[in-house]
Write an enzyme that holds these catalytic residues in place. Structure first.
Site, mmCIF file in Angstrom:
data_model
loop_
_atom_site.group_PDB
_atom_site.id
_atom_site.type_symbol
_atom_site.label_atom_id
_atom_site.label_comp_id
_atom_site.label_asym_id
_atom_site.label_seq_id
_atom_site.Cartn_x
_atom_site.Cartn_y
_atom_site.Cartn_z
ATOM 1 N N TYR A 89 0.842 -1.209 0.000
ATOM 2 C CA TYR A 89 0.000 0.000 0.000
ATOM 3 C C TYR A 89 0.875 1.256 0.000
ATOM 4 O O TYR A 89 0.599 2.217 -0.736
ATOM 5 C CB TYR A 89 -0.875 -0.081 1.248
ATOM 6 C CG TYR A 89 -1.895 0.995 1.451
ATOM 7 C CD1 TYR A 89 -3.079 1.017 0.711
ATOM 8 C CD2 TYR A 89 -1.718 1.958 2.437
ATOM 9 C CE1 TYR A 89 -4.036 1.986 0.944
ATOM 10 C CE2 TYR A 89 -2.676 2.930 2.680
ATOM 11 C CZ TYR A 89 -3.838 2.935 1.929
ATOM 12 O OH TYR A 89 -4.781 3.895 2.166
ATOM 13 N N LYS A 141 0.776 3.987 -2.997
ATOM 14 C CA LYS A 141 0.409 5.388 -2.728
ATOM 15 C C LYS A 141 1.590 6.325 -3.029
ATOM 16 O O LYS A 141 1.381 7.433 -3.538
ATOM 17 C CB LYS A 141 -0.051 5.553 -1.279
ATOM 18 C CG LYS A 141 -1.369 4.854 -0.950
ATOM 19 C CD LYS A 141 -2.526 5.401 -1.744
ATOM 20 C CE LYS A 141 -3.875 5.086 -1.106
ATOM 21 N NZ LYS A 141 -5.015 5.516 -1.947
#
Ligand code: NAP
Length: 246
Positions: free
Chosen positions: A157, A161
């Protein structure tokens, strides 16, 4: 027929995306393309709330990982609303598949990177030519504290991001002269389905403000970035995290 101004919000059926859709309608009077992956009942509820607030809405079920499905959904919306002008894209759809990297399954790496990073590419490229042609538009990417600071257990993640943050900065410079701004909003811990199983008491003790944020507190920053007053802000990452990181 007069031109109706629209926003496309991915992952608008729940949580932060839902709050963004409702706030863009309330603050800017924008009609909303409500994207979702599978939760049709929740998406219909958002569409009903939008209609009750006096704006149009268009339900668009597509998986942001599927470029063909994204293109088809945008084309379907354009056919249904020939007079419409898309003004704002909010790339918000997201998932987590947390684990320490040493235990992470390849599919959990790929699903998360595909959803956030390839999802950003698929949806943004589906609308970007239109923004360039009309010489205006706002692209707002919902990223995360995790992509700016790194969080253990979230290498997939955080990487996805951070990738979107890099793309935000590059694209901002590519399209600035076309009147298009590209920014990111980086929430910390926000109350939503994504965080409902986290140890809230333990985590909120780490937050200087002393609590999780609300989806509405993220949405108000997105609405600001969509406003005429934010025309000179581009390539920026705005943190909404109660003081956890800057
Ligand atoms: P959420 O409550 O779990 O909602 C996720 C939304 O994304 C739902 O509308 C879901 O649709 C949609 N979605 C998931 N995968 C999709 C796909 N492949 N294609 C299309 N739509 C998809 O999550 P949230 O907390 O609101 O998170 C929204 C965004 O904020 C995410 O990008 C997340 O990474 C980011 N964020 C959240 C937090 C937090 O603390 N909550 C912090 C930092 C950043 P369905 O309803 O159909 O499943």
């Amino acid at each position: 027929m007069s031109t109706v101004k629209w926003a496309l919000v991915t992952g608008a059926s729940r949580g932060i995306g839902r709050a963004i859709a409702l706030d863009l309608a309330r603050v800017h009077g924008l009609s909303i393309i409500v994207n979702y992956a599978s939760n049709e009942a929740a998406a219909r509820e958002v569409a009903d709330l939008l209609r009750a607030s006096g704006v149009e809405s268009h339900l668009a079920a597509f998986d942001v990982r599927d470029a063909d499905a994204v293109t088809a959904a945008v084309a379907e919306w354009r056919t249904a609303h020939p007079e419409a002008r898309l003004e704002v894209l909010v790339n918000n759809a997201g998932i987590t598949r947390d684990n320490l990297l040493v235990f992470m399954k390849p599919e959990d790496w790929h699903d998360v990177v595909d959803t956030h990073l390839n999802g950003f590419f698929n949806v943004t490229t589906a609308v970007l030519q239109g923004f360039v042609r009309q010489r205006g538009g706002r692209i707002i990417n919902v990223v995360s504290l995790s992509g700016a600071k790194g969080v253990p257990g979230q290498a997939n993640y955080s990487a996805a991001k951070a990738g979107v943050i890099g793309a935000t900065r590059s694209l901002a410079q590519e399209v600035a002269k076309r009147g298009i701004t590209v920014n990111a909003v980086a929430p910390g811990f926000i109350e939503s389905d994504m965080t409902k199983d986290l140890p809230v008491d333990q985590l909120k003790a780490l937050v200087p403000v002393g609590r999780f944020g609300t989806p509405e507190e993220v949405a108000s920053v997105v609405s600001f970035l969509a406003s005429p007053g934010a025309a000179y802000i581009t390539g920026e990452v705005i943190h909404v995290n109660g003081g956890l990181h800057s």
